[in-house]
Design a protein around this motif. Structure first.
Motif, PDB file in Angstrom:
ATOM      1  N   GLN A   2      38.323   5.087   2.829  1.00  0.00           N
ATOM      2  CA  GLN A   2      37.783   3.721   2.925  1.00  0.00           C
ATOM      3  C   GLN A   2      36.345   3.745   3.415  1.00  0.00           C
ATOM      4  O   GLN A   2      35.504   2.970   2.933  1.00  0.00           O
ATOM      5  CB  GLN A   2      38.647   2.892   3.882  1.00  0.00           C
ATOM      6  CG  GLN A   2      40.053   2.625   3.364  1.00  0.00           C
ATOM      7  CD  GLN A   2      40.901   1.934   4.416  1.00  0.00           C
ATOM      8  OE1 GLN A   2      40.402   1.422   5.398  1.00  0.00           O
ATOM      9  NE2 GLN A   2      42.208   1.929   4.199  1.00  0.00           N
ATOM     10  N   ILE A  37      28.299  -8.879  10.302  1.00  0.00           N
ATOM     11  CA  ILE A  37      29.456  -7.976  10.256  1.00  0.00           C
ATOM     12  C   ILE A  37      29.153  -6.682  11.006  1.00  0.00           C
ATOM     13  O   ILE A  37      29.937  -6.220  11.836  1.00  0.00           O
ATOM     14  CB  ILE A  37      29.841  -7.672   8.794  1.00  0.00           C
ATOM     15  CG1 ILE A  37      30.378  -8.930   8.108  1.00  0.00           C
ATOM     16  CG2 ILE A  37      30.888  -6.559   8.739  1.00  0.00           C
ATOM     17  CD1 ILE A  37      30.638  -8.754   6.619  1.00  0.00           C
ATOM     18  N   THR A  40      28.618  -7.226  14.856  1.00  0.00           N
ATOM     19  CA  THR A  40      29.879  -7.576  15.518  1.00  0.00           C
ATOM     20  C   THR A  40      30.728  -6.333  15.756  1.00  0.00           C
ATOM     21  O   THR A  40      31.335  -6.169  16.818  1.00  0.00           O
ATOM     22  CB  THR A  40      30.668  -8.584  14.669  1.00  0.00           C
ATOM     23  OG1 THR A  40      29.884  -9.780  14.493  1.00  0.00           O
ATOM     24  CG2 THR A  40      31.988  -8.944  15.333  1.00  0.00           C
ATOM     25  N   PHE A  41      30.747  -5.440  14.774  1.00  0.00           N
ATOM     26  CA  PHE A  41      31.531  -4.208  14.924  1.00  0.00           C
ATOM     27  C   PHE A  41      30.985  -3.346  16.054  1.00  0.00           C
ATOM     28  O   PHE A  41      31.740  -2.847  16.894  1.00  0.00           O
ATOM     29  CB  PHE A  41      31.521  -3.434  13.604  1.00  0.00           C
ATOM     30  CG  PHE A  41      32.220  -2.110  13.677  1.00  0.00           C
ATOM     31  CD1 PHE A  41      33.590  -2.045  13.904  1.00  0.00           C
ATOM     32  CD2 PHE A  41      31.523  -0.927  13.532  1.00  0.00           C
ATOM     33  CE1 PHE A  41      34.251  -0.828  13.973  1.00  0.00           C
ATOM     34  CE2 PHE A  41      32.163   0.298  13.603  1.00  0.00           C
ATOM     35  CZ  PHE A  41      33.529   0.338  13.823  1.00  0.00           C
ATOM     36  N   TRP A 197      42.532  -0.004  17.261  1.00  0.00           N
ATOM     37  CA  TRP A 197      42.428  -1.187  16.389  1.00  0.00           C
ATOM     38  C   TRP A 197      40.977  -1.423  15.960  1.00  0.00           C
ATOM     39  O   TRP A 197      40.707  -1.770  14.811  1.00  0.00           O
ATOM     40  CB  TRP A 197      42.969  -2.417  17.111  1.00  0.00           C
ATOM     41  CG  TRP A 197      44.445  -2.359  17.388  1.00  0.00           C
ATOM     42  CD1 TRP A 197      45.364  -1.547  16.788  1.00  0.00           C
ATOM     43  CD2 TRP A 197      45.169  -3.141  18.330  1.00  0.00           C
ATOM     44  NE1 TRP A 197      46.615  -1.768  17.303  1.00  0.00           N
ATOM     45  CE2 TRP A 197      46.531  -2.748  18.250  1.00  0.00           C
ATOM     46  CE3 TRP A 197      44.821  -4.131  19.234  1.00  0.00           C
ATOM     47  CZ2 TRP A 197      47.520  -3.313  19.032  1.00  0.00           C
ATOM     48  CZ3 TRP A 197      45.811  -4.705  20.025  1.00  0.00           C
ATOM     49  CH2 TRP A 197      47.142  -4.295  19.923  1.00  0.00           C
ATOM     50  N   ILE A 198      40.050  -1.215  16.900  1.00  0.00           N
ATOM     51  CA  ILE A 198      38.632  -1.414  16.573  1.00  0.00           C
ATOM     52  C   ILE A 198      38.167  -0.350  15.588  1.00  0.00           C
ATOM     53  O   ILE A 198      37.434  -0.647  14.633  1.00  0.00           O
ATOM     54  CB  ILE A 198      37.771  -1.380  17.852  1.00  0.00           C
ATOM     55  CG1 ILE A 198      38.158  -2.537  18.778  1.00  0.00           C
ATOM     56  CG2 ILE A 198      36.282  -1.466  17.512  1.00  0.00           C
ATOM     57  CD1 ILE A 198      37.457  -2.496  20.134  1.00  0.00           C
ATOM     58  N   ARG A 200      39.837   1.065  13.329  1.00  0.00           N
ATOM     59  CA  ARG A 200      40.352   0.754  11.998  1.00  0.00           C
ATOM     60  C   ARG A 200      39.442  -0.210  11.245  1.00  0.00           C
ATOM     61  O   ARG A 200      39.569  -0.367  10.027  1.00  0.00           O
ATOM     62  CB  ARG A 200      41.772   0.183  12.109  1.00  0.00           C
ATOM     63  CG  ARG A 200      42.818   1.164  12.604  1.00  0.00           C
ATOM     64  CD  ARG A 200      42.939   2.390  11.701  1.00  0.00           C
ATOM     65  NE  ARG A 200      43.409   2.037  10.376  1.00  0.00           N
ATOM     66  CZ  ARG A 200      44.678   1.994  10.019  1.00  0.00           C
ATOM     67  NH1 ARG A 200      45.616   2.318  10.902  1.00  0.00           N
ATOM     68  NH2 ARG A 200      45.022   1.679   8.798  1.00  0.00           N
ATOM     69  N   LEU A 201      38.554  -0.880  11.967  1.00  0.00           N
ATOM     70  CA  LEU A 201      37.591  -1.786  11.323  1.00  0.00           C
ATOM     71  C   LEU A 201      36.335  -1.055  10.863  1.00  0.00           C
ATOM     72  O   LEU A 201      35.403  -1.679  10.350  1.00  0.00           O
ATOM     73  CB  LEU A 201      37.191  -2.903  12.300  1.00  0.00           C
ATOM     74  CG  LEU A 201      38.306  -3.834  12.782  1.00  0.00           C
ATOM     75  CD1 LEU A 201      37.756  -4.802  13.827  1.00  0.00           C
ATOM     76  CD2 LEU A 201      38.906  -4.600  11.620  1.00  0.00           C
ATOM     77  N   LEU A 204      34.759  -1.761   7.363  1.00  0.00           N
ATOM     78  CA  LEU A 204      34.083  -3.057   7.289  1.00  0.00           C
ATOM     79  C   LEU A 204      32.751  -3.010   8.021  1.00  0.00           C
ATOM     80  O   LEU A 204      31.730  -3.514   7.533  1.00  0.00           O
ATOM     81  CB  LEU A 204      34.990  -4.135   7.896  1.00  0.00           C
ATOM     82  CG  LEU A 204      34.575  -5.603   7.675  1.00  0.00           C
ATOM     83  CD1 LEU A 204      34.531  -5.929   6.201  1.00  0.00           C
ATOM     84  CD2 LEU A 204      35.547  -6.535   8.391  1.00  0.00           C
ATOM     85  N   GLY A 205      32.748  -2.396   9.208  1.00  0.00           N
ATOM     86  CA  GLY A 205      31.508  -2.279   9.956  1.00  0.00           C
ATOM     87  C   GLY A 205      30.477  -1.446   9.223  1.00  0.00           C
ATOM     88  O   GLY A 205      29.278  -1.735   9.253  1.00  0.00           O
ATOM     89  N   ASP A 423      42.878   8.700   7.505  1.00  0.00           N
ATOM     90  CA  ASP A 423      42.080   7.915   8.446  1.00  0.00           C
ATOM     91  C   ASP A 423      41.056   8.781   9.169  1.00  0.00           C
ATOM     92  O   ASP A 423      40.292   8.292   9.999  1.00  0.00           O
ATOM     93  CB  ASP A 423      42.979   7.213   9.467  1.00  0.00           C
ATOM     94  CG  ASP A 423      43.850   8.188  10.249  1.00  0.00           C
ATOM     95  OD1 ASP A 423      43.701   9.412  10.047  1.00  0.00           O
ATOM     96  OD2 ASP A 423      44.675   7.725  11.046  1.00  0.00           O
TER      97      ASP A 423
END
Length: 465
Positions: A2, A37, A40-41, A197-198, A200-201, A204-205, A423
């Protein structure tokens, strides 16, 4: 996978944002979205740093109370920080002297300007003295014309000092501190779960950070500083792809596993341009992928995130100082090169309580006696350079703890060689033989304590009867 896809998507959206027009004062809607985006990350990552440092270092101190070589671990860490920094600065000086980026650079001398913040040897002493319990600081800035805003920031070095003091105090207190240490360990597990959890973002970041970087800086800003930029990136590449793998190999560690293991931290460091923001991921890499014991990684990685910067504090100031000297026609002697090496190896401590490679560069220029106005010549390409610098920084911050742990025979080599999941990390349910043995020992000790407790109660009941 990803994240790799996000790299291409981010670059593509960045060029689309460029096509849509706008500028720094009035960016278009896509540029604003990408910036929001990405920022924020990074904000989420930085928000988790203070509790992570505080809880992890306190827990590590408590774990080290039964480890006789704690001081040796700290000494070895500092030694290898210095060794890798020295190698990096030698590479930087060789490239600066060989490529000679400051000659015929085409940079307009009118761009010369002294920066607003300077590095100082006194800053190190000031930065390690906590101003409050959490090392927090407040600053006021003008958000809009006539509108003032206040932001809170933390000093990571002060937070480490506070955590070490609290951890040592808890160990000295003894049995009365056991509930506190148990709470700390429990809270650390919760923070680590939130951190995951962060992380995993990250895809997007990555889209937001890289897309905004392409829109904000593009590649046309290199211009007349192309030779200088190339020299910096050649130096960073030599450290990241030659020096670090060689060090891993010399210590019997797989080069392939090094790159696959450190990738999550390197890619995030590249797009975020923040060693401190990447620190939670770097620590997870050291523990989960490299097999560095948590009690040691909890000290080494946060400390490295503030002082171990081969990109910002070795390659960059060495080549930049030579560039400034060549631009202003100043001849550097052997003593000057020795000073550059000294500042690059030791001087990062003097900037540990601050942010930005510019502060480190001013410290180098002032020590060698070069004009500080030379910093202004290089600011145009600094964001582009900062990507590579940070990626190199975080790779070193993860590798050195692994090297020291291997030398001290506390590295979980089975975990280091374990396959990484999609991951980017070793599977959460993976358990090496050493971890299984430790779990069995802990279970046996807990069972023994329960048996002793039951025996005491039975003895007390018999006595009462």
């Amino acid at each position: 996978m990803q994240v790799i896809a996000a790299l291409f998507i981010g670059i593509g959206l960045g060029f689309v944002a460029l096509r849509l027009g706008g500028d720094a004062d009035s960016p278009n809607w896509l540029a604003v979205t990408l910036d929001t985006i990405g920022s924020t990350f990074v904000t989420l990552l930085k928000a988790i740093v203070p509790p992570l440092i505080l809880l992890a270092v306190i827990s590590s101190i408590a774990s080290l109370r039964n480890v006789s070589n704690a001081a040796r671990l700290a000494g070895q860490t500092l030694l290898w920080f210095a060794i890798t920094a020295l190698v990096a600065v030698l590479i930087g000086m060789a490239l600066g002297a060989g490529i000679r980026p400051g000659l015929n650079s085409g940079v307009d001398a009118s761009a010369a300007a002294e920066p607003s913040s300077h590095g100082s040897w006194i800053a190190f002493i000031e930065s390690i003295v906590p101003v409050n319990f959490l090392g927090l600081g407040a600053s006021t800035y003008e958000e809009e014309p006539g509108v003032l805003a206040t932001s809170l920031d933390f000093n990571a070095l002060q937070l480490i000092v506070i955590a070490i003091a609290v951890g040592v105090a808890a160990v000295k207190v003894g049995k009365a501190a056991e509930p506190f240490l148990a709470f700390t360990e429990s809270a650390l597990q919760i923070v680590l779960k939130v951190l995951w959890w962060i992380i995993r973002l990250a895809p997007l970041g990555t889209v937001g950070l890289l897309g905004n970087a392409v829109y904000s800086y593009g590649w046309n800003t290199i211009g007349a500083l192309g030779k200088y930029t190339a020299a910096i990136y050649i130096g960073l590449a030599l450290v990241l792809f030659v020096v670090y793998p060689l060090l891993a190999r010399v210590h019997g560690l797989s080069i392939t596993k090094f790159f696959s293991g450190v990738w999550p931290a390197v890619q995030l460091g590249f797009v975020s341009r923040s060693s401190m923001g990447t620190m939670p991921v770097t620590q997870r890499v050291a523990e989960t992928n490299f097999g560095v014991p948590r009690h040691y990684a909890s000290f080494a990685v946060p400390f490295g995130a503030t002082t171990k910067m081969d990109g910002c504090a070795a390659i960059y100031p060495a080549i930049s100082a030579i560039f400034v000297a060549q631009f202003f026609g100043v001849d550097l002697g052997v003593t000057d090169y020795l000073l550059i090496a000294f500042v690059s190896v030791i001087g990062s401590a003097a900037t540990a309580g601050t942010t930005g490679a510019t502060v480190m560069l001013t410290l180098t220029l002032s020590t060698v006696g070069l004009p500080l106005e030379g910093v202004g010549l290089l600011l145009a390409v600094d964001p582009i350079l900062d990507m590579g610098r940070t990626a190199t920084n975080v790779a070193g911050q993860a590798l050195v703890p692994a090297i020291v742990a291997k030398r001290e025979k506390i590295l979980d080599v089975e975990r280091y060689n374990a396959p990484r999941g999609l991951d980017g990390f070793v599977a959460e349910d993976f358990a090496s033989q050493a971890e299984r043995d430790a779990a069995e020992q802990a279970e046996a000790e807990e069972s023994g304590e329960r048996d002793e407790d039951t025996e005491r109660k039975e003895t007390a009941g018999t006595a009462a009867s």
